[in-house]
Write a protein that holds these residues in place. Sequence first.
Motif, mmCIF file in Angstrom:
data_model
loop_
_atom_site.group_PDB
_atom_site.id
_atom_site.type_symbol
_atom_site.label_atom_id
_atom_site.label_comp_id
_atom_site.label_asym_id
_atom_site.label_seq_id
_atom_site.Cartn_x
_atom_site.Cartn_y
_atom_site.Cartn_z
ATOM 1 N N ARG B 83 0.883 -1.035 0.139
ATOM 2 C CA ARG B 83 -0.529 0.378 0.109
ATOM 3 C C ARG B 83 0.813 0.982 0.097
ATOM 4 O O ARG B 83 0.642 2.506 -0.926
ATOM 5 C CB ARG B 83 -1.087 0.259 1.213
ATOM 6 C CG ARG B 83 -0.105 -0.070 2.293
ATOM 7 C CD ARG B 83 -1.256 -0.421 3.560
ATOM 8 N NE ARG B 83 -1.845 -1.673 3.577
ATOM 9 C CZ ARG B 83 -2.824 -2.146 4.088
ATOM 10 N NH1 ARG B 83 -3.322 -1.660 4.987
ATOM 11 N NH2 ARG B 83 -2.997 -3.438 4.340
ATOM 12 N N HIS B 107 -7.422 -4.492 -4.024
ATOM 13 C CA HIS B 107 -7.735 -4.437 -2.444
ATOM 14 C C HIS B 107 -8.157 -2.693 -1.812
ATOM 15 O O HIS B 107 -7.924 -1.943 -2.950
ATOM 16 C CB HIS B 107 -6.253 -4.487 -2.667
ATOM 17 C CG HIS B 107 -6.215 -4.824 -0.851
ATOM 18 N ND1 HIS B 107 -6.143 -3.714 0.251
ATOM 19 C CD2 HIS B 107 -6.137 -6.125 -0.140
ATOM 20 C CE1 HIS B 107 -5.790 -4.251 1.046
ATOM 21 N NE2 HIS B 107 -6.271 -5.580 1.432
ATOM 22 N N THR B 160 -4.340 -5.072 -10.123
ATOM 23 C CA THR B 160 -4.482 -6.601 -9.281
ATOM 24 C C THR B 160 -4.222 -7.898 -9.406
ATOM 25 O O THR B 160 -4.691 -8.645 -10.221
ATOM 26 C CB THR B 160 -5.478 -6.176 -8.586
ATOM 27 O OG1 THR B 160 -6.408 -5.033 -8.045
ATOM 28 C CG2 THR B 160 -4.968 -6.954 -7.050
ATOM 29 N N ASP B 163 -6.156 -11.061 -6.964
ATOM 30 C CA ASP B 163 -6.748 -9.873 -5.869
ATOM 31 C C ASP B 163 -6.746 -10.916 -4.727
ATOM 32 O O ASP B 163 -6.752 -12.111 -4.666
ATOM 33 C CB ASP B 163 -8.170 -9.893 -6.326
ATOM 34 C CG ASP B 163 -8.954 -11.470 -6.199
ATOM 35 O OD1 ASP B 163 -8.896 -11.884 -7.476
ATOM 36 O OD2 ASP B 163 -9.615 -11.627 -5.528
ATOM 37 N N GLY B 164 -7.327 -9.928 -3.026
ATOM 38 C CA GLY B 164 -7.356 -11.224 -1.922
ATOM 39 C C GLY B 164 -8.704 -11.298 -1.698
ATOM 40 O O GLY B 164 -9.009 -12.245 -0.600
ATOM 41 N N GLU B 165 -9.799 -11.583 -2.751
ATOM 42 C CA GLU B 165 -11.022 -11.921 -2.337
ATOM 43 C C GLU B 165 -10.916 -13.584 -3.287
ATOM 44 O O GLU B 165 -11.527 -13.945 -2.589
ATOM 45 C CB GLU B 165 -12.007 -11.011 -3.410
ATOM 46 C CG GLU B 165 -13.245 -10.603 -2.569
ATOM 47 C CD GLU B 165 -13.051 -11.117 -0.742
ATOM 48 O OE1 GLU B 165 -12.860 -10.207 -0.648
ATOM 49 O OE2 GLU B 165 -14.125 -11.444 -0.460
#
Lengths: 377, 377
Positions: B83, B107, B160, B163-165
Amino acid sequence: MDKYKNLTRSLTREFINLNPIQRGGILPKEAKKAVYEYWDGYSVCDYCHGRLDEVTCPPIKDFLEDIAKFLNMDCARPTHGAREGKFIVMHAICKEGDYVVLDKNAHYTSYVAAERAKLNVAEVGYEEEYPTYKINLEGYKEVIDNLEDKGKNVGLILLTHVDGEYGNLNDAKKVGKIAKEKGIPFLLNCAYTVGRMPVNGKEVKADFIVASGHKSMAASAPCGILAFSEEFSDKITKTSEKFPVKEIEMLGCTSRGLPIVTLMASFPHVVERVKKWDEELKKTRYVVDELEKIGFKQLGIKPKEHDLIKFETPVLDEIAKKDKRRGFFFYDELKKRGIGGIRAGVTKEIKMSVYGLEWEQVEYVVNAIKEIVESCK
Amino acid sequence: MDKYKNLTRSLTREFINLNPIQRGGILPKEAKKAVYEYWDGYSVCDYCHGRLDEVTCPPIKDFLEDIAKFLNMDCARPTHGAREGKFIVMHAICKEGDYVVLDKNAHYTSYVAAERAKLNVAEVGYEEEYPTYKINLEGYKEVIDNLEDKGKNVGLILLTHVDGEYGNLNDAKKVGKIAKEKGIPFLLNCAYTVGRMPVNGKEVKADFIVASGHKSMAASAPCGILAFSEEFSDKITKTSEKFPVKEIEMLGCTSRGLPIVTLMASFPHVVERVKKWDEELKKTRYVVDELEKIGFKQLGIKPKEHDLIKFETPVLDEIAKKDKRRGFFFYDELKKRGIGGIRAGVTKEIKMSVYGLEWEQVEYVVNAIKEIVESCK
């Protein structure tokens, strides 16, 4: 790849380290124990519900409340360090082009944070230059008046509580009073004070306090604390439009890992040690008294009010002219005696601190330096 | 003060941790050894001559060159995490009000970084929503054209990588090609890829790569890498007017402590493990195959191209309706079996990863979940 396989520290832990930026950051055993628990990646996030400062296991939420109380401030947030705290404040409360009025002994990161935030800087100068380099605290008034007369907006007053060059302690209350009279937010940079000596935010009328975990709070780098008054809470903790739980200036979460765990684990140790600040000053003044006897000259305010000592060392410089190791003789001789943290090759001026050393160690350091000067002269 | 005196981790190291944000951040023993050396405050600064990225002992300078090569990029700098890397890029290369065009699976920190940098955001949507949530990569073109038609300036394209999902892997080359055609800088967020799987910056035409030490590079949090092309080096590494050695966007130095030491110490391990990515995919696909047999349904692109798995778990939700522990039965039963990292109380959908586990452990996890479902049903 081999060079990454055994990362050992040349300045080993067995050495007495006199580097002022390191003496306040040495971990007590409680913090070392916590390291084993939390060294893996995002381990502080085990029980996160969306924001670091609200995590209750480990007790980050409680810690932030406790540290705010410890500093006598309203709120606190973790940061990556004092510089990141300063940038957060400047970015959150100033408008592009505003002026930050700061002392001439301010750390370079105060300037760079302002530059990154697209702000201007105006300096408050010395009451006396050599040898004390004492800041003219009343000068804040004049600098601010001058800027305002020219139609400039002063967005922030910044004072370096103790600077990293001379270890001069500034009477923050004086600047706090000026800030209140002028109605300008006041940031006190406590990288060298919070965690070493008592700091009382409301007493000095600070709106913001930045502190450094690695420099003065017995924590692993990088981490720090930004404490602030309720009045500025809305601006500092403003949340994202799309993600209302996330604080914009923190990019959601800041110090989300091992360093903050060491900061918390060291907190009880830090709370106790600041109570012994007078003893630390005694050690510091003892060092100054003893080394001035052999020709060192302490720069900065006298007597010392902080453990960071800067010496002019003409006697070392004289030796360096004759010694075949040149300026490196001093570093070399200290190393033989298990002492490190003095910059290699430098002999005109040196910076040192004996903060947190036992009296026996302080005496050992003083005697070692005397012996080196005597034997090399 | 007692609560800070024994900071132990409830999710102990003996547990098998299935949390996708943690599986890539577990320290190998080489990194743990380095921790003992460098846990004290500013210990990486022992031999600093003014800038973290130029420190040679420990070998940070070499490491940054090596990691840039590893990513096939020109330059690299340490950061506090992905980030912070994104904010640096946005703040350094975009102008206030510019648009960042990003994927709908980005994110939250991509949005918050843009918000902090006072930029606007435009999303590229899905080719398909439920159940794959696959991003329409060709859609970047349209979104950019639409903005430009309205006279808006697109300052950055962000993709991304994974992705983190849903753990969807995007074909970065497609977006890199569009970015080059449009002449817009391209940032690839590799928080979930660099350190887990091979990433080749020039091949995908990335101008910037941000990576996360704690998420995917076997390092303690917080730390990361920002890699960039020579073309943008001047803007990213612009130095201060008053302090010409200090890089403005880094506030001088970023990750100046323990986390970067773990990142370096883990680097040889990371270089080796990305070569075994195919084996990790086999483990992941095995988990999906086995758990779909008992009523889990994998969301996201099939077959899995990344270890982060999101399941719809109606079967768990059914059990939760009857079990007196409600949604907590699953967490509770896993815990009894030494398994953690699945969010407590959640049974409609779960996220998990078996990245880096031994095959025996993967089988143990799969069998444990089957057994829980069977016995609680």
